[in-house]
Design a protein around this motif. Structure first.
Motif, PDB file in Angstrom:
ATOM      1  N   SER A 100      35.980  21.517  59.809  1.00 53.92           N
ATOM      2  CA  SER A 100      36.934  22.159  58.500  1.00 53.92           C
ATOM      3  C   SER A 100      35.993  21.512  57.212  1.00 53.92           C
ATOM      4  O   SER A 100      35.851  20.328  57.250  1.00 53.92           O
ATOM      5  CB  SER A 100      38.166  21.624  58.392  1.00 53.92           C
ATOM      6  N   PHE A 101      35.836  22.549  56.213  1.00 59.28           N
ATOM      7  CA  PHE A 101      35.446  22.263  54.995  1.00 59.28           C
ATOM      8  C   PHE A 101      36.335  22.687  54.001  1.00 59.28           C
ATOM      9  O   PHE A 101      36.703  23.814  53.799  1.00 59.28           O
ATOM     10  CB  PHE A 101      34.128  22.987  54.656  1.00 59.28           C
ATOM     11  N   VAL A 102      36.706  21.838  53.082  1.00 64.78           N
ATOM     12  CA  VAL A 102      37.890  22.077  52.034  1.00 64.78           C
ATOM     13  C   VAL A 102      37.114  21.754  50.502  1.00 64.78           C
ATOM     14  O   VAL A 102      37.079  20.756  49.958  1.00 64.78           O
ATOM     15  CB  VAL A 102      38.931  21.144  52.098  1.00 64.78           C
ATOM     16  N   PHE A 146      28.965  19.375  61.250  1.00 64.73           N
ATOM     17  CA  PHE A 146      29.118  17.939  60.758  1.00 64.73           C
ATOM     18  C   PHE A 146      27.791  17.500  60.093  1.00 64.73           C
ATOM     19  O   PHE A 146      27.874  16.905  59.235  1.00 64.73           O
ATOM     20  CB  PHE A 146      29.288  17.118  61.887  1.00 64.73           C
ATOM     21  N   GLY A 147      26.709  17.937  60.761  1.00 65.13           N
ATOM     22  CA  GLY A 147      25.367  17.353  60.005  1.00 65.13           C
ATOM     23  C   GLY A 147      25.027  17.791  58.583  1.00 65.13           C
ATOM     24  O   GLY A 147      24.390  17.112  57.952  1.00 65.13           O
ATOM     25  N   GLU A 148      25.767  19.077  58.223  1.00 63.27           N
ATOM     26  CA  GLU A 148      25.601  19.570  56.928  1.00 63.27           C
ATOM     27  C   GLU A 148      26.386  18.770  55.945  1.00 63.27           C
ATOM     28  O   GLU A 148      26.141  18.838  54.780  1.00 63.27           O
ATOM     29  CB  GLU A 148      26.028  21.076  56.861  1.00 63.27           C
ATOM     30  N   VAL A 149      27.555  18.249  56.477  1.00 62.41           N
ATOM     31  CA  VAL A 149      28.631  17.423  55.597  1.00 62.41           C
ATOM     32  C   VAL A 149      28.684  16.078  55.338  1.00 62.41           C
ATOM     33  O   VAL A 149      29.484  15.478  54.757  1.00 62.41           O
ATOM     34  CB  VAL A 149      29.879  18.114  55.550  1.00 62.41           C
ATOM     35  N   LYS A 150      28.075  15.615  56.592  1.00 57.67           N
ATOM     36  CA  LYS A 150      28.307  13.867  56.761  1.00 57.67           C
ATOM     37  C   LYS A 150      27.956  13.094  55.532  1.00 57.67           C
ATOM     38  O   LYS A 150      28.319  11.928  55.484  1.00 57.67           O
ATOM     39  CB  LYS A 150      27.519  13.543  58.005  1.00 57.67           C
ATOM     40  N   LYS A 151      26.928  13.503  54.887  1.00 54.05           N
ATOM     41  CA  LYS A 151      26.628  12.891  53.381  1.00 54.05           C
ATOM     42  C   LYS A 151      26.984  13.870  52.422  1.00 54.05           C
ATOM     43  O   LYS A 151      26.687  14.997  52.340  1.00 54.05           O
ATOM     44  CB  LYS A 151      24.947  12.789  53.552  1.00 54.05           C
ATOM     45  N   GLY A 152      27.375  13.322  51.317  1.00 51.62           N
ATOM     46  CA  GLY A 152      27.725  13.861  50.084  1.00 51.62           C
ATOM     47  C   GLY A 152      29.183  14.695  50.084  1.00 51.62           C
ATOM     48  O   GLY A 152      29.233  15.316  48.934  1.00 51.62           O
ATOM     49  N   TYR A 153      29.918  14.263  50.885  1.00 53.78           N
ATOM     50  CA  TYR A 153      31.659  14.956  50.874  1.00 53.78           C
ATOM     51  C   TYR A 153      32.246  13.921  51.273  1.00 53.78           C
ATOM     52  O   TYR A 153      32.100  12.725  51.952  1.00 53.78           O
ATOM     53  CB  TYR A 153      31.457  16.243  51.645  1.00 53.78           C
ATOM     54  N   THR A 154      33.475  14.156  51.015  1.00 53.05           N
ATOM     55  CA  THR A 154      34.658  13.167  51.397  1.00 53.05           C
ATOM     56  C   THR A 154      35.354  13.562  52.668  1.00 53.05           C
ATOM     57  O   THR A 154      35.759  14.860  52.991  1.00 53.05           O
ATOM     58  CB  THR A 154      35.740  13.632  50.116  1.00 53.05           C
ATOM     59  N   PRO A 155      35.511  12.680  53.481  1.00 51.33           N
ATOM     60  CA  PRO A 155      36.133  12.805  54.882  1.00 51.33           C
ATOM     61  C   PRO A 155      37.538  12.690  54.819  1.00 51.33           C
ATOM     62  O   PRO A 155      38.019  11.882  54.101  1.00 51.33           O
ATOM     63  CB  PRO A 155      35.233  12.008  55.661  1.00 51.33           C
ATOM     64  N   PHE A 157      35.685  17.628  55.862  1.00 50.97           N
ATOM     65  CA  PHE A 157      34.952  16.994  54.891  1.00 50.97           C
ATOM     66  C   PHE A 157      35.355  17.978  53.555  1.00 50.97           C
ATOM     67  O   PHE A 157      35.586  19.126  53.583  1.00 50.97           O
ATOM     68  CB  PHE A 157      33.640  17.243  55.144  1.00 50.97           C
ATOM     69  N   GLY A 158      35.591  17.350  52.364  1.00 52.30           N
ATOM     70  CA  GLY A 158      35.833  18.442  51.136  1.00 52.30           C
ATOM     71  C   GLY A 158      34.991  17.679  49.878  1.00 52.30           C
ATOM     72  O   GLY A 158      34.255  16.943  50.133  1.00 52.30           O
ATOM     73  N   SER A 159      35.377  18.191  48.663  1.00 56.79           N
ATOM     74  CA  SER A 159      34.726  17.785  47.382  1.00 56.79           C
ATOM     75  C   SER A 159      34.896  16.163  47.351  1.00 56.79           C
ATOM     76  O   SER A 159      36.092  15.693  47.556  1.00 56.79           O
ATOM     77  CB  SER A 159      35.448  18.762  46.336  1.00 56.79           C
TER      78      SER A 159
END
Length: 507
Positions: A40-42, A62-71, A103-105
């Motif tokens: 999920s992405f928020v 997951f590979g797109e958001v594992k860096k630079g986002y808040t888990p 993951f989110g902002s």
């Protein structure tokens, strides 16, 4: 710093720091998650302001958001840390997530409550107005980028009830809020219906329905729009000849006056797209009823002609879009000096001019520059329409331009790439209903009386909504003071709960 709690807590409660009952911004084991996992992405817009509603339907790998986002994970509380999102109440409890993780902002703090701490109790506390107000006073950073810091949240005190009482408090809050929200929904529905009614009223006004009986009763006295336009044309010609004679005799300075131009008639195919209007009325262009003087229809200067460096603390006021949309020409003003004003005379505004926004969705919010106001200058996204008030009632045409009848036309002529705007030449192509001055005055009286009733109802609805918002905060205040539900002597006290959490997480 403000006092944390203005009332003494029940004996079974304890005042504790947020970090003692929740993990602030917990990490996750990213090594165990495959890059191909859909999660999920928020983003920040997915959390509604002030409602606790969160949309977790967006997904990413997951590979797109594992860096630079808040888990985060299900049951966490998201807390927007940046202005104005925090002040507006962008907080929510995280529901079930795709892939078990989200993951989110990076502008979210994540609060993960320890066992025995109700996630909903924590959400209601950190989203309450009193908590947000104090957090606002303790933000760090530059204007526009101020944030609630992790150290602040870590040491922030809150009242903690026993575990079972937390559950009773949450159940009572949700019961009361459910009833309150039903009432608020009804009030907002009434507001929406009132907005529709206003537009229906304006539609009927400018299609001649509100004054239909008046026309019947005064049929032998009515001047047709065609006759009135002939008088306007004669008056323009006479004024031009007078101005020309003065100029030729050296009594007037400046360039030679220009002869009034003949305006082309509205094409038949264009008329078929317009609503039907009464016999004796006519569709006209704005230039047919504007004042007979240069720049009666005009816009603000191009950006290079008026820069921020030209602004002064006093002098000739500038008019921005916000002044028009808020109907406020007295607050938070910016100015230019007299020499700059002399350069920008074609963009000047006088009291009683109609002022119109050139951009928006749709554009065309219209307001009258108040009587007695000093001369001013438009900024780039504003337009002025100086009416010939002898023949066109400015108050009535303010309502006309604010009606959907004209808004639709303005929407169709709004052009641009980066920002869509109305140009002066395109504004001159819109069609306005025109009819005798006597009927204009009668229609204005009818319209103002009915709109006054709308205004009173709108004020009552707004006041009731404000009372509902205050009641919501009153409920929360009682909840966190131990006054919303009774205490149960059989509950394990909060001190025991805190000791258990400390023993488990310090081991």
């Amino acid at each position: 710093m403000m006092a944390e709690h203005s009332t003494e807590l029940p004996d079974s409660w304890r005042s504790t720091e947020l970090s003692e009952i929740a993990v602030i911004n917990p990490t996750i084991d990213k090594a165990s998650i495959p890059n191909t996992l859909e999660v999920s992405f928020v983003p920040m817009p997915a959390v509604e302001a002030g409602t606790g509603v969160i949309n977790v339907s967006q997904t990413r790998l997951f590979g797109e958001v594992k860096k630079g986002y808040t888990p985060f994970q299900e049951g966490d509380v998201l807390f927007a840390k940046i202005t104005p999102c925090m002040e507006n109440g962008k907080m929510a409890v995280v529901p079930q997530l795709k892939g078990g993780v989200g993951f989110g902002s990076t502008e979210f703090h994540v609060l993960r409550p320890h066992p025995g701490i109700s996630k909903n109790y924590l959400y209601y506390y950190v989203s309450s107005e009193s908590f947000r107000r104090e957090a606002e006073h303790n933000m760090s950073g530059a204007v526009g980028q101020r944030r609630v810091t992790t150290p602040y949240l870590t040491t922030r005190k809150l009242p903690l009830p026993p575990e079972q009482e937390q559950k009773r408090i949450v159940a009572k809050i949700e019961e009361l809020f459910f009833e309150l929200d039903r009432g608020i929904e009804s009030l907002k529905t009434a507001q929406a219906q009132l907005k529709v009614y206003r537009q229906v009223l304006l539609k009927h006004a400018f299609e001649g329905k509100l004054t239909a009986q008046w026309r019947v009763d005064n049929a032998d006295k009515l001047e047709t729009a065609d006759d009135l336009l002939k008088r306007i044309k004669q008056e323009r010609t006479q004024r031009y000849q007078q101005q020309l004679a003065e100029w030729e005799n050296g009594g007037a300075q400046g360039s030679k006056p220009k002869a009034p131009k003949d305006l082309s008639a509205i094409a038949a195919d264009e008329l078929t797209e317009l609503p039907k209007i009464p016999t004796g009325w006519k569709w006209i262009r704005p230039e047919e009823i504007c004042a007979q003087e240069p720049y009666a229809i005009g816009i603000g200067p191009f950006g290079s002609n008026l820069k921020v460096s030209d602004y002064r603390e006093s002098g000739v006021p500038l008019i921005f879009v916000k002044n028009i949309t808020r109907s406020d020409f007295a607050s938070d003003l910016k100015f230019i000096d007299d020499s700059k004003y002399a350069e920008l005379t074609p963009h000047s505004v006088k009291a009683l001019d109609l002022l119109i926004t050139k951009m928006g969705d749709p554009p065309g919010d219209c307001e009258i520059y108040p009587e007695g106001s000093p001369n001013a200058v438009l900024t780039a996204d504003c337009l002025k329409f100086r009416l010939w008030n002898e023949f066109a009632n400015r108050k009535l045409y303010k309502f006309c331009i604010n009606s959907n009848l004209i808004k639709r036309q303005l929407g169709l002529i709004t052009k641009g790439v980066a920002q869509k705007k109305i140009s002066v030449e395109r504004f001159k192509t819109i069609c306005l209903p025109f009819f005798c001055v006597e009927e204009q005055n009668v229609l204005l009286q009818e319209l103002e009386a009915k709109l006054s009733e709308c205004d009173q109802l709108e004020q009552a609805l707004t006041s009731t909504l404000q009372q509902a918002a205050a009641l919501r905060q009153s409920i929360l205040k009682k909840a966190f003071a131990g006054q919303l539900v009774p205490q149960d002597p059989n509950d394990e006290p909060a001190s025991a709960l805190l000791a258990r959490i400390k023993a488990e997480y310090s081991a």
